[in-house]
Design an enzyme around this catalytic site. Structure first.
Site, PDB file in Angstrom:
ATOM      1  N   ASP A  36      84.487   3.720  48.364  1.00  0.00           N
ATOM      2  CA  ASP A  36      85.132   4.667  48.972  1.00  0.00           C
ATOM      3  C   ASP A  36      86.158   5.112  48.149  1.00  0.00           C
ATOM      4  O   ASP A  36      86.849   4.765  47.087  1.00  0.00           O
ATOM      5  CB  ASP A  36      86.025   3.966  50.326  1.00  0.00           C
ATOM      6  CG  ASP A  36      85.960   5.024  51.365  1.00  0.00           C
ATOM      7  OD1 ASP A  36      85.428   5.072  52.301  1.00  0.00           O
ATOM      8  OD2 ASP A  36      86.733   6.068  51.170  1.00  0.00           O
ATOM      9  N   ASP A  62      84.102   8.246  43.926  1.00  0.00           N
ATOM     10  CA  ASP A  62      83.236   9.244  44.427  1.00  0.00           C
ATOM     11  C   ASP A  62      81.811   9.137  44.282  1.00  0.00           C
ATOM     12  O   ASP A  62      81.132   9.327  43.422  1.00  0.00           O
ATOM     13  CB  ASP A  62      83.615  10.627  43.675  1.00  0.00           C
ATOM     14  CG  ASP A  62      82.935  11.990  44.394  1.00  0.00           C
ATOM     15  OD1 ASP A  62      82.391  11.665  45.478  1.00  0.00           O
ATOM     16  OD2 ASP A  62      82.799  12.702  43.859  1.00  0.00           O
ATOM     17  N   ASN A  89      76.247   5.978  53.159  1.00  0.00           N
ATOM     18  CA  ASN A  89      76.803   6.463  54.635  1.00  0.00           C
ATOM     19  C   ASN A  89      77.974   7.354  54.451  1.00  0.00           C
ATOM     20  O   ASN A  89      78.308   8.099  55.266  1.00  0.00           O
ATOM     21  CB  ASN A  89      77.441   5.077  54.903  1.00  0.00           C
ATOM     22  CG  ASN A  89      78.619   5.388  55.830  1.00  0.00           C
ATOM     23  OD1 ASN A  89      78.238   5.678  57.199  1.00  0.00           O
ATOM     24  ND2 ASN A  89      79.783   5.057  55.531  1.00  0.00           N
ATOM     25  N   TYR A 153      77.588  20.813  57.965  1.00  0.00           N
ATOM     26  CA  TYR A 153      77.261  19.549  58.462  1.00  0.00           C
ATOM     27  C   TYR A 153      75.759  19.729  59.096  1.00  0.00           C
ATOM     28  O   TYR A 153      75.010  18.664  58.676  1.00  0.00           O
ATOM     29  CB  TYR A 153      78.164  19.090  59.564  1.00  0.00           C
ATOM     30  CG  TYR A 153      77.972  17.797  60.053  1.00  0.00           C
ATOM     31  CD1 TYR A 153      78.585  16.812  59.440  1.00  0.00           C
ATOM     32  CD2 TYR A 153      77.334  17.352  61.203  1.00  0.00           C
ATOM     33  CE1 TYR A 153      78.528  15.298  59.876  1.00  0.00           C
ATOM     34  CE2 TYR A 153      77.301  16.122  61.635  1.00  0.00           C
ATOM     35  CZ  TYR A 153      77.791  15.004  60.760  1.00  0.00           C
ATOM     36  OH  TYR A 153      77.604  13.776  61.273  1.00  0.00           O
ATOM     37  N   LYS A 157      72.555  17.474  57.323  1.00  0.00           N
ATOM     38  CA  LYS A 157      72.203  16.175  58.120  1.00  0.00           C
ATOM     39  C   LYS A 157      70.733  16.561  58.075  1.00  0.00           C
ATOM     40  O   LYS A 157      70.032  15.568  58.287  1.00  0.00           O
ATOM     41  CB  LYS A 157      73.003  15.930  59.297  1.00  0.00           C
ATOM     42  CG  LYS A 157      74.457  15.789  59.188  1.00  0.00           C
ATOM     43  CD  LYS A 157      74.508  14.234  58.296  1.00  0.00           C
ATOM     44  CE  LYS A 157      75.697  13.819  58.092  1.00  0.00           C
ATOM     45  NZ  LYS A 157      75.986  12.506  57.379  1.00  0.00           N
TER      46      LYS A 157
END
Length: 268
Positions: A36, A62, A89, A153, A157
């Protein structure tokens, strides 16, 4: 795939779904590399796993960059061995609407899509040579339906789902498993951030997610994902209603689009 004894990398592991995925894979017997950008979040995730008797190390970096992916894979090799499971994720909402800044589009494309591509490029040659490996794409119901309010987004996705499908078609006969996780509302900092945003379009996007169905805990998403990897299943739907919505969309696209416009109108 038998998860016990494997090495799993989880990106975006500092909070939310990523933290619960890290904990769930560790509880199933995997050694976990938690990555993370947030150092505090990584430390807390690793501490939670090790306090429960699991094995984990953290990487602050990153995961959307080529170097960041390499750092995760190298850390796994140094601490535990070759990566067996990679969980892409990490994700961001991106700008509301069409956005005003091209760099914001570059960022959401990097985090939500190119990170998956870069990880797969780094891992697939070795996995094919070994004849095993499992790639998990944490996408969204927005990748099967769409996301109101946030074009970046929604687009990324959809692309993440398409890329996961391509991986499965291309490498499935080489022993490589692929799972694509598509939840609706999950109680995470990402959802909380857009619901509380000062931007009205972002708040509308948050309301769309929160009112479309039950907002579930990230632990449910993680448990279903681990089960899917164990069973070798592709599509993970923590909200079963998404399948009915997806079928209605394909059955009559014009009606579905009109319905989405009406739904958007009730939220504006």
């Amino acid at each position: 795939m038998q998860i016990e004894g494997t090495v799993a990398v989880v990106t975006g592991a500092g909070s939310g779904i990523g933290r619960e995925l890290s904990v769930a894979f560790a509880a199933a017997g995997a050694s976990v590399v938690a990555g993370d950008l947030a150092a505090d979040g990584v430390r807390d995730t690793v501490d939670q796993i090790t306090a429960a008797g699991g094995s984990a190390v953290g990487v602050v970096g990153d995961a959307a960059s080529v170097d960041g992916v390499a750092a995760l894979i190298d850390r796994a090799a140094d601490a535990f061995g070759p990566v067996d499971v990679f969980v892409a994720n990490a994700g961001i909402m991106g700008p509301p609407g069409l956005g005003d800044d091209e760099s914001a589009w570059d960022t959401v494309l990097d985090v939500n899509l190119r990170a998956h591509v870069r990880a797969a490029k780094a891992l697939m040659p070795g996995w094919v040579a070994r004849g095993e490996g499992h790639f998990v794409s944490v996408a969204s119901a927005a990748g099967l339906l769409t996301q109101l309010g946030a074009a970046g987004y929604s687009v990324t996705k959809h692309a993440a789902v398409g890329f996961a499908e391509w991986l499965s078609v291309t490498y499935g006969d080489s022993g490589i498993g692929v799972s694509c996780v598509c939840p609706m509302g999950v109680d995470t900092p990402l959802l909380g951030g857009i619901r509380d945003s000062p931007d009205p379009v972002a708040r509308m996007a948050g309301a769309a997610v929160a009112t479309a169905g039950e907002v579930i805990g990230p632990d449910r998403v993680a448990a279903m994902t681990v089960d899917a990897v164990r069973d070798g299943r592709f599509l993970v739907l923590p909200h079963p209603a998404v399948l009915d919505m997806y079928r209605r969309k394909g059955d009559d696209y014009e009606r579905w689009l009109a319905g989405m416009r009406r739904y958007q109108g009730t939220l504006s």
